[in-house]
Design a protein around this motif. Structure first.
Motif, short mmCIF file in Angstrom:
data_model
loop_
_atom_site.label_atom_id
_atom_site.label_comp_id
_atom_site.label_asym_id
_atom_site.label_seq_id
_atom_site.Cartn_x
_atom_site.Cartn_y
_atom_site.Cartn_z
N SER A 103 62.42 97.72 40.35
CA SER A 103 63.16 96.54 39.72
C SER A 103 62.25 96.37 38.33
O SER A 103 62.89 95.93 37.47
CB SER A 103 63.42 96.08 41.14
N LYS A 104 61.35 96.85 38.61
CA LYS A 104 60.21 95.93 37.18
C LYS A 104 59.62 97.47 36.24
O LYS A 104 60.04 97.44 34.91
CB LYS A 104 58.73 96.26 37.77
N LEU A 150 50.36 96.07 38.24
CA LEU A 150 50.95 97.62 38.72
C LEU A 150 50.58 98.08 39.23
O LEU A 150 50.07 99.02 39.81
CB LEU A 150 52.56 97.48 37.79
N GLU A 195 55.10 90.03 40.81
CA GLU A 195 57.17 89.90 40.68
C GLU A 195 57.72 89.30 39.68
O GLU A 195 59.00 88.95 39.52
CB GLU A 195 57.47 89.51 42.00
N ARG A 234 50.62 96.93 32.47
CA ARG A 234 51.14 96.46 33.06
C ARG A 234 49.90 96.17 34.58
O ARG A 234 49.58 96.55 35.15
CB ARG A 234 52.37 96.44 33.69
N ASP A 241 62.14 91.59 35.19
CA ASP A 241 63.24 92.71 35.72
C ASP A 241 64.51 93.45 34.78
O ASP A 241 64.73 93.58 33.88
CB ASP A 241 64.39 92.25 36.72
N ALA A 242 63.66 95.30 34.90
CA ALA A 242 64.27 96.25 33.91
C ALA A 242 64.87 96.61 34.33
O ALA A 242 66.10 96.70 33.90
CB ALA A 242 63.20 96.77 33.74
N LEU A 252 56.32 90.33 35.27
CA LEU A 252 57.03 91.27 34.94
C LEU A 252 58.71 91.20 34.91
O LEU A 252 59.50 90.71 35.87
CB LEU A 252 57.07 92.61 35.92
N ILE A 304 59.53 96.94 44.66
CA ILE A 304 58.67 96.72 43.28
C ILE A 304 58.59 97.58 42.09
O ILE A 304 59.52 96.97 41.17
CB ILE A 304 57.54 95.96 43.55
N ARG A 333 69.93 95.47 42.53
CA ARG A 333 68.37 95.20 42.92
C ARG A 333 68.33 93.89 44.32
O ARG A 333 67.09 94.95 45.21
CB ARG A 333 68.01 94.36 42.21
#
Length: 467
Positions: A347-348, A235, A439, A232, A444-445, A442, A344, A136
């Motif tokens: 990572s999300k 986003l 950031e 979201r 961190d997926a 949301l 972004i 990441r």
């Protein structure tokens, strides 16, 4: 003496893929420039030449959501292989037609449609694969490296193509483009790209495994990408801000050449283009070494505000040094902007749906560019240039004394207006707390979706003995 840090297997795979894409991007720049020159020399028509750009942009826009859905439905490595092999076949056929004298100018348009569609398949698949290979904290650096390959193609590709066409001919240069696609295929064959974890069907209460859920249709996948973004707000606000600012940037891209040629020579136009290309290359290298800011959303706001100011400076005075400096600064910050945005998203967004989300995000961001290209010329010819022509409504005002009066000053006025519009858009977007906190709000997926290495089971607890 400390040993240098070892690269992870995923990072090594990314570097190998990047080398293949670097070579392929250079070849694509060679082929695109060569084909454009061939069309113009065959037809002597600016309209037919410009139609290539229009067709390519529209096809890329339309195919982006489909490409994103396919990236989640198919094996991403195989999809990239299919894209590169298909492009190699198309360029080989194109070069063969030129070599045998059978290529007509109208043949180029269906070739462009197919090749842009094939190229569109690779973007979401590659972006979604990077988040599974790269840690990441290295995502922005990986985005910068990807920008380097495009920047080198922009700088060296047209120059090298011009030299090669004069020495070996059109067909041979396009055969070189074909060979670079095959090189990218070879690098992909040497790596393994992990597949994201798919949601498993839950077991029935009776203990029997549940039936697998029905696979949604292609349009269902595309709709899911849209729904994911809309649910979201941070986003969606981020991508909407990009779409609105890209409308302004799209006009600038169309009008920069007329602006410069209204008071300068083609040689000076080339110097501005070189400054812009050098800016994007140095910006990409900087991002690759630096790794990007920790506060990526804040950096996006700062860069867009800077670019709005640059547009204002580029239009206020007909000066080649000023415009070249503005072009360099604008393009230097563009990789930072793109890298932060990509990091972004990577990572999300959960890896198993990144393809469809990235495809829909690309569509949202680029949907305003064709409209901007269509409106730019009429706005200058019918509105802005008449205002600053001798005797125009603004010729004897403060605006006329600041920007000037005469040919090209209408374009300069539009640049100033676009710069102010970008500042307004970004300032209003900053008032959205969901966007400012995108950031942190949301989760961190990426970390949650990557398969974790197996952990050793703890030893069994000792059994208690009866007293």
């Amino acid at each position: 003496m400390n040993a240098p840090p070892q690269l992870s297997s995923g990072m090594r795979s990314f570097l190998l893929i990047w080398i293949g894409q670097f070579v392929s991007s250079f070849g694509t720049s060679l082929g695109s420039f060569t084909l454009g020159v061939w069309v113009y020399q065959q037809t002597a028509s600016t309209t037919r030449f410009a139609l290539i750009i229009v067709i390519a942009s529209v096809v890329g826009l339309v195919t982006a959501p489909f490409a994103g859905a396919l990236a989640d439905r198919w094996d991403r490595r195989k999809l990239m292989l299919f894209s590169n092999i298909g492009s190699a076949v198309m360029t080989a056929v194109l070069a063969s037609l030129i070599l045998t004298g059978r290529l007509q100018f109208w043949h180029v348009y269906p070739f462009i449609v197919v090749m842009v569609a094939l190229g569109s398949l690779q973007g979401p698949a590659l972006s979604a694969s990077i988040s599974l290979l790269v840690p990441r904290e290295q995502l922005a650096r990986a985005a910068g490296m990807s920008q380097i390959s495009r920047a080198v193609g922009m700088i060296i590709g047209p120059f090298a193509a011009g030299l090669l066409v004069a020495r070996i001919g059109y067909a041979s240069v396009i055969f070189i483009d074909c060979a670079t696609f095959l090189f990218a295929v070879a690098t992909l064959l040497l790596v393994r790209i992990p597949s994201p974890q798919r949601p498993q069907a839950a077991a029935e209460p009776s203990g029997a495994p549940a039936a697998a859920p029905a696979r949604p249709s292609m349009f269902g996948d595309m709709a899911q990408g849209w729904t994911y973004i809309r649910e979201r707000p941070g986003l969606f606000a981020l991508l909407s801000m990009y779409a609105l600012t890209n409308f302004c940037m799209g006009m600038v891209q169309v009008l920069l050449t007329p602006l410069i040629l209204s008071f300068a020579t083609p040689v000076e136009l080339g110097s501005v283009n070189s400054a812009a290309a050098a800016g994007i290359l140095l910006g990409s290298i900087t991002l690759s070494i630096w790794g990007g800011p920790k506060n990526r959303a804040g950096a996006i706001f700062a860069v867009l505000l800077f670019q709005g100011c640059v547009l204002f400076l580029g239009g206020v005075e007909p000066s080649i040094p000023l415009i070249a400096m503005a072009a360099f600064g604008f393009m230097f910050t563009s990789p930072i902007l793109g890298g932060c945005n990509q990091a972004i998203l990577q990572s999300k967004v959960a890896p198993e749906i990144q393809g469809r989300v990235f495809g829909m995000a690309a569509f949202i961001v680029a949907c305003t560019i064709p409209l901007a290209a269509a409106l730019a010329g009429p706005l200058v010819d019918r509105v802005f240039q008449p205002l600053l022509s001798p005797g125009g409504a603004l010729a004897d005002t403060f605006v006329g004394s600041l920007i000037g009066v005469g040919p090209g000053r209408g374009v300069g006025l539009l640049f100033v207006v676009l710069g102010v519009l970008v500042l307004i858009i970004v300032s209003l977007a900053f008032l959205n707390p969901r966007l400012r906190r995108v950031e942190t709000e949301l989760p961190d997926a990426v970390a949650a979706s990557r398969p974790e290495p197996p952990q050793p089971e703890p030893p069994p607890a000792p059994e208690l003995q009866n007293a």
